[in-house]
Design an enzyme around this catalytic site. Structure first.
Site, PDB file in Angstrom:
ATOM      1  N   ASN A   1      -9.507   5.608   2.947  1.00  0.00           N
ATOM      2  CA  ASN A   1      -8.501   5.244   1.956  1.00  0.00           C
ATOM      3  C   ASN A   1      -7.961   6.443   1.197  1.00  0.00           C
ATOM      4  O   ASN A   1      -7.571   7.426   1.817  1.00  0.00           O
ATOM      5  CB  ASN A   1      -9.055   4.129   1.047  1.00  0.00           C
ATOM      6  CG  ASN A   1      -8.344   2.820   1.312  1.00  0.00           C
ATOM      7  OD1 ASN A   1      -7.123   2.791   1.407  1.00  0.00           O
ATOM      8  ND2 ASN A   1      -9.091   1.747   1.449  1.00  0.00           N
TER       9      ASN A   1
ATOM     10  N   ARG B   1      -7.760   0.435  13.324  1.00  0.00           N
ATOM     11  CA  ARG B   1      -6.367   0.741  13.020  1.00  0.00           C
ATOM     12  C   ARG B   1      -6.327   1.866  12.006  1.00  0.00           C
ATOM     13  O   ARG B   1      -7.302   2.108  11.288  1.00  0.00           O
ATOM     14  CB  ARG B   1      -5.650  -0.488  12.453  1.00  0.00           C
ATOM     15  CG  ARG B   1      -6.121  -0.932  11.068  1.00  0.00           C
ATOM     16  CD  ARG B   1      -5.095  -1.867  10.429  1.00  0.00           C
ATOM     17  NE  ARG B   1      -5.548  -2.486   9.199  1.00  0.00           N
ATOM     18  CZ  ARG B   1      -5.463  -1.926   7.987  1.00  0.00           C
ATOM     19  NH1 ARG B   1      -5.014  -0.696   7.847  1.00  0.00           N
ATOM     20  NH2 ARG B   1      -5.857  -2.589   6.910  1.00  0.00           N
TER      21      ARG B   1
ATOM     22  N   GLU C   1       0.843  -1.199   0.000  1.00  0.00           N
ATOM     23  CA  GLU C   1       0.000   0.000   0.000  1.00  0.00           C
ATOM     24  C   GLU C   1       0.880   1.252   0.000  1.00  0.00           C
ATOM     25  O   GLU C   1       2.097   1.168   0.129  1.00  0.00           O
ATOM     26  CB  GLU C   1      -0.862   0.035   1.268  1.00  0.00           C
ATOM     27  CG  GLU C   1      -2.151  -0.749   1.172  1.00  0.00           C
ATOM     28  CD  GLU C   1      -3.244   0.028   0.460  1.00  0.00           C
ATOM     29  OE1 GLU C   1      -2.961   1.144  -0.015  1.00  0.00           O
ATOM     30  OE2 GLU C   1      -4.360  -0.487   0.363  1.00  0.00           O
TER      31      GLU C   1
ATOM     32  N   ASP D   1      -9.716   2.197  -3.876  1.00  0.00           N
ATOM     33  CA  ASP D   1      -8.750   2.083  -2.783  1.00  0.00           C
ATOM     34  C   ASP D   1      -7.842   3.315  -2.770  1.00  0.00           C
ATOM     35  O   ASP D   1      -8.311   4.421  -2.556  1.00  0.00           O
ATOM     36  CB  ASP D   1      -7.985   0.748  -2.949  1.00  0.00           C
ATOM     37  CG  ASP D   1      -7.280   0.325  -1.683  1.00  0.00           C
ATOM     38  OD1 ASP D   1      -6.959   1.195  -0.861  1.00  0.00           O
ATOM     39  OD2 ASP D   1      -7.030  -0.875  -1.506  1.00  0.00           O
TER      40      ASP D   1
ATOM     41  N   ASN E   1      -5.199   3.559   8.517  1.00  0.00           N
ATOM     42  CA  ASN E   1      -5.036   3.050   7.160  1.00  0.00           C
ATOM     43  C   ASN E   1      -4.302   4.088   6.316  1.00  0.00           C
ATOM     44  O   ASN E   1      -3.340   4.687   6.794  1.00  0.00           O
ATOM     45  CB  ASN E   1      -6.419   2.674   6.603  1.00  0.00           C
ATOM     46  CG  ASN E   1      -6.347   1.760   5.405  1.00  0.00           C
ATOM     47  OD1 ASN E   1      -5.492   0.879   5.360  1.00  0.00           O
ATOM     48  ND2 ASN E   1      -7.217   1.957   4.433  1.00  0.00           N
TER      49      ASN E   1
HETATM   50 CA    CA Z   1      -5.709   1.257   0.935  1.00  0.00          CA
END
Ligand code: CA
Length: 319
Positions: free
Chosen positions: A166, A118, A33, A216, A120
């Site tokens: 995201n 959590r 990521e 995303d 991101n």
């Molecule tokens: Ca992501």
């Protein structure tokens, strides 16, 4: 997230655009990521959230350094005042990590009471504020929020009722901030006040319900168009945020394309991260480079990545 499309279905659809990403590094991340291009170093930083590390990759020498953090790392940004330091959004909050010593220092923990959450994805604006959001680890409930770590070290909540926080990008004039909630499958545009780092007037500009997979990570090119990675959708697509129109797509030979960022000395390379997490052995056999870093060379220049800029108060040295 149970919306799954087959590789063949998407490849046939995306093949119409005749664009395909190439494998650069078979990084074998579990959950790659957050690509971040460091222009001075000419290196790509990225995280492996589930691997509990971030990496620094030199595309010239192909050296890939791993920095084990020991807890989930949602995003990594460099510190403008110290090349040995990065700021990471971990399971626990915003933290400072020293790459020489491996020392982790907590800067802000806005969700100390939400143990199932959590941090991101995250990104810095042009002033060096670090925006990052949270999500429930099991992705069942809408318990996330978007926060910002200001340059003075204070942390503020900006958006609540977030499913999976995201991708983030700013319009070229910095009057808008684009923000993805993957669980809601939306891209929202906020009016952005760059002087104060505040958001207002949210408008959904792209609805992903008819797209392959989930939106995303995201970046923006020098023409103001968004590039969005499709989790479980085998592609990165390009969008006009003013009209909500899909302009094109690049096929990625991994179902879980997770994020993208421009880099290279001319900002003409799109770096794409992918993930292997949650993929069955039989599905992985068809995508042997899941978790790898891919590249694509579009005919448009990208935009730069911003570091965190810690404000130095009077009487304090920048070191
Ligand atoms: Ca992501």
């Amino acid at each position: 997230m149970d919306q799954m499309v087959t590789q063949a279905e998407v490849r046939d659809r995306v093949r119409a655009f005749a664009q395909e990403a190439d494998l650069l590094l078979d990084a074998k991340t579990i959950l790659g990521e957050g690509p971040y291009w460091h222009a001075e170093q000419q290196k790509l930083y990225y995280v492996d959230i589930a691997g509990e590390m971030f990496c620094r990759f030199d595309p010239i020498t192909m050296q890939n350094e791993q920095f084990l953090v020991g807890k989930t790392v949602g995003a990594v940004v460099c510190d403008a005042s110290d090349s040995d330091v990065v700021i990471v959004s971990t399971r626990d909050g915003f933290e400072r990590y020293h790459m020489g010593t491996g020392t982790l220092t907590l800067l802000a923990d806005p969700e100390a009471d939400l143990l199932g959450n959590r941090f991101n994805d995250g990104k810095c604006d042009s002033k060096g504020r670090f925006f990052a959001g949270t999500m429930q680890h099991v992705e069942a409930d809408v318990t996330g929020s978007l926060y910002v770590l200001d340059t003075d070290g204070q942390c503020r909540k900006l958006v609540d009722d977030v499913g999976v926080s995201n991708g983030i990008a700013w319009s070229l004039d910095e009057k808008q901030m684009y923000y993805i909630d993957s669980m809601k499958q939306t891209v929202t545009a906020f009016d952005y006040d760059v002087a104060n780092g505040t958001l207002s007037n949210p408008q959904i500009i792209i609805d992903f319900h008819k797209e392959d997979g989930f939106p995303d990570g995201m970046t923006i090119d020098s023409e103001g168009m968004l590039w969005i990675a499709h989790w479980d959708g085998w592609q990165v697509s390009r969008w006009d945020p003013r009209t909500g129109t899909k302009l094109g797509a690049v096929y990625v030979p991994v179902a879980k394309a997770s994020s993208c960022a421009f880099g290279g000395d001319d900002l003409m390379t799109l770096y794409i991260t992918t993930a292997s997490i949650g993929t069955s052995p039989s599905a992985l056999a068809l995508q042997p480079h899941a978790g790898g870093i891919f590249t694509y060379h579009p005919c448009v220049k990208g935009t730069t990545t911003n570091p965190y800029r810690r404000a130095v108060s009077k009487g304090e040295s920048a070191s």
